[in-house]
Design a protein around this motif. Sequence first.
Motif, mmCIF file in Angstrom:
data_model
loop_
_atom_site.group_PDB
_atom_site.id
_atom_site.type_symbol
_atom_site.label_atom_id
_atom_site.label_comp_id
_atom_site.label_asym_id
_atom_site.label_seq_id
_atom_site.Cartn_x
_atom_site.Cartn_y
_atom_site.Cartn_z
ATOM 1 N N GLY A 93 39.038 11.300 73.816
ATOM 2 C CA GLY A 93 40.046 10.892 72.772
ATOM 3 C C GLY A 93 41.134 11.928 73.844
ATOM 4 N N VAL A 94 42.619 11.888 73.884
ATOM 5 C CA VAL A 94 44.051 12.471 74.052
ATOM 6 C C VAL A 94 44.843 11.967 73.271
ATOM 7 C CG1 VAL A 94 44.405 10.748 75.264
ATOM 8 C CG2 VAL A 94 45.282 13.306 76.421
ATOM 9 N N ASP A 95 45.237 13.648 72.920
ATOM 10 C CA ASP A 95 46.697 13.794 72.754
ATOM 11 C C ASP A 95 47.711 14.804 72.450
ATOM 12 O OD1 ASP A 95 48.043 12.244 70.142
ATOM 13 O OD2 ASP A 95 48.636 14.435 69.454
ATOM 14 N N LEU A 96 49.357 14.037 73.012
ATOM 15 C CA LEU A 96 50.198 15.178 73.648
ATOM 16 C C LEU A 96 51.480 15.139 72.621
ATOM 17 C CD1 LEU A 96 52.324 16.125 75.975
ATOM 18 C CD2 LEU A 96 52.394 13.776 76.444
ATOM 19 N N GLU A 97 51.834 16.228 72.555
ATOM 20 C CA GLU A 97 53.404 16.228 71.615
ATOM 21 C C GLU A 97 53.944 17.592 72.770
ATOM 22 O OE1 GLU A 97 54.147 15.322 68.789
ATOM 23 O OE2 GLU A 97 52.443 14.259 68.100
ATOM 24 N N ARG A 98 55.693 16.686 72.422
ATOM 25 C CA ARG A 98 56.551 17.325 72.819
ATOM 26 C C ARG A 98 57.270 18.876 71.653
ATOM 27 N NH1 ARG A 98 60.344 17.286 76.974
ATOM 28 N NH2 ARG A 98 62.248 18.444 76.224
ATOM 29 N N LEU A 99 56.967 20.593 72.723
ATOM 30 C CA LEU A 99 57.749 21.385 71.195
ATOM 31 C C LEU A 99 58.434 20.882 70.887
ATOM 32 C CD1 LEU A 99 55.827 24.534 73.544
ATOM 33 C CD2 LEU A 99 55.191 23.400 71.498
ATOM 34 N N ARG A 100 58.943 21.661 69.550
ATOM 35 C CA ARG A 100 60.175 21.535 68.776
ATOM 36 C C ARG A 100 60.348 21.805 67.481
ATOM 37 N NH1 ARG A 100 56.742 16.434 68.992
ATOM 38 N NH2 ARG A 100 56.562 15.301 66.422
ATOM 39 N N GLU A 101 61.028 21.826 66.583
ATOM 40 C CA GLU A 101 61.206 22.636 65.202
ATOM 41 C C GLU A 101 60.292 21.814 63.826
ATOM 42 O OE1 GLU A 101 64.801 24.397 64.713
ATOM 43 O OE2 GLU A 101 65.103 25.164 65.375
ATOM 44 N N ARG A 102 59.715 22.369 63.309
ATOM 45 C CA ARG A 102 58.759 21.561 62.560
ATOM 46 C C ARG A 102 58.787 22.603 60.953
ATOM 47 N NH1 ARG A 102 55.483 17.150 64.053
ATOM 48 N NH2 ARG A 102 56.021 16.571 61.497
ATOM 49 N N PRO A 103 59.710 22.105 60.528
ATOM 50 C CA PRO A 103 60.547 22.715 59.394
ATOM 51 C C PRO A 103 59.721 23.087 58.395
ATOM 52 C CG PRO A 103 62.033 21.263 60.208
ATOM 53 C CD PRO A 103 61.348 21.692 60.938
ATOM 54 N N ARG A 104 59.055 21.597 58.211
ATOM 55 C CA ARG A 104 58.064 20.897 57.545
ATOM 56 C C ARG A 104 56.121 21.116 57.618
ATOM 57 N NH1 ARG A 104 57.157 16.421 55.518
ATOM 58 N NH2 ARG A 104 56.748 17.068 53.506
#
Length: 213
Positions: A93-104
């Motif tokens: 299982g693989v997952d990827l996210e671009r770093l960004r602001e997550r105010p919540r």
Amino acid sequence: MTTDSLAPAKVAEPLRDDEIHVWRLDYDHHQGRAPFLVLLAAYLGCAANAIQLGAGVYGRPSLEMPRDPDLHFNWTHSGDQALFAIARGIEPGVDLERLRERPRALAIAERYFSVDEFAALAALEPAARDAAFLQLWTAKEAVLKATGRGLAFGLHRLSIGSRADQLALHFLDGELPAHWQLHRLSLDSKHVGSIAWRGGPRTIRLRTLAPGA
């Protein structure tokens, strides 16, 4: 974990039983599954249009034709980047996210994560929290994808610890964490990623697919 930048011809390099190959590639969501099928075809030694995919009960893609019951794969994308993981004898299982602001981030963690995960995020300085949240999110998604259940299983039914460069599966409802492997993927300063599988340790070979391959 080893990291290589290889020419397209290396896509078909033999996949050993003690390895997981993870390909990083440029991606446009309009491409759909096409880039992943091209990579899968290279390992199968066939044309991409000869591949027939099915889906498990919870939607995980599976290979129907050509038949190779020992070969398993998973893919993910975020923005203009994607990852494709492939292995024999285990289901990655693989997952990827671009770093960004997550105010919540804290509100989401309080509602959907374990108590320990929420407490760890709450203890961080705000400047460090977004990256930690997204790393934890990718780790949870990677495990859930590897179970074949995905997010439908419930984010609260597993708990993950994160320290320095190490991820640790502390709890997974109905399973023994000791039977699992969970790792960060070394990408770049703009992305975080994780990979998980049920089984023993393996060498992760992280490669970059040349543009236009």
